[in-house]
Design an enzyme around this catalytic site. Sequence first.
Site, short mmCIF file in Angstrom:
data_model
loop_
_atom_site.label_atom_id
_atom_site.label_comp_id
_atom_site.label_asym_id
_atom_site.label_seq_id
_atom_site.Cartn_x
_atom_site.Cartn_y
_atom_site.Cartn_z
CB CYS A 77 66.45 18.22 62.27
SG CYS A 77 65.41 16.82 62.70
CG LEU A 78 70.47 13.79 64.21
CD1 LEU A 78 70.53 12.71 65.28
CD2 LEU A 78 71.84 14.00 63.59
N GLY A 93 69.95 15.48 70.27
CA GLY A 93 68.59 15.08 70.63
C GLY A 93 68.02 14.17 69.56
CG HIS A 137 61.18 15.57 66.01
ND1 HIS A 137 61.14 15.42 64.64
CD2 HIS A 137 62.41 16.08 66.28
CE1 HIS A 137 62.29 15.82 64.11
NE2 HIS A 137 63.08 16.23 65.08
CG HIS A 181 64.46 20.32 67.27
ND1 HIS A 181 64.91 20.95 66.13
CD2 HIS A 181 64.45 18.98 66.98
CE1 HIS A 181 65.15 20.04 65.19
NE2 HIS A 181 64.89 18.83 65.68
CD GLU A 182 65.09 16.26 69.59
OE1 GLU A 182 64.38 15.43 68.97
OE2 GLU A 182 66.12 16.74 69.10
CD GLN A 212 64.59 13.02 65.01
OE1 GLN A 212 64.74 13.20 66.19
NE2 GLN A 212 65.41 13.55 64.11
NI NI Z 1 65.00 16.94 64.91
#
Ligand code: NI
Length: 167
Positions: A90-91, A46, A136, A132-133, A51
């Site tokens: 998380c990236l 995701g 963000h 989670h997304e 991000q």
């Molecule tokens: Ni994330």
Amino acid sequence: MAIRQIRTIGDDILTKRCKEVKTVNDRIKILIEDMLDTMYEANGVGLAAPQVGILKRIVVIDVGDENGPYVLINPVILETDGSQTGSEGCLSVPGKAGIVTRPNYVKVKAYDEEMNEFILEGTELLARCISHECDHLDGELYVDKVEGELQDVTYDDYEDYEDFEEE
Ligand code: NI
């Protein structure tokens, strides 16, 4: 295809609330393509627009199911149910993971690239990922929800949210 730079924790942009998308113009279409490319390149499941430095309410998700990838524009979570507790990454927080409790079922309303409204329901990994997304988009990172300590992830090719063994 273009890979965009992934912003990492400490970058202010990750703490800001994103704005709704009003129209899907060519710039937004390119952004969505780039977000998918960037997510796959980084082995994530995701990615949210902030991000890659864009404060718009767009997320892309691919948990490997037959219906993905999902592109959610202006997502709004309508319903949640149950809970799941598991390891999450998380990236934007490279090399780390932590235990987070999320709903086990999520029902979300969003718009597709033609700005048609649709409903997506997910359980388990998809529910975790939607939750989670969407966080963000409100400037929230999972690290603020971690139970216990953040863990170092020792292998360098881990996937977002993938379960891994504790050492
Ligand atoms: Ni994330």
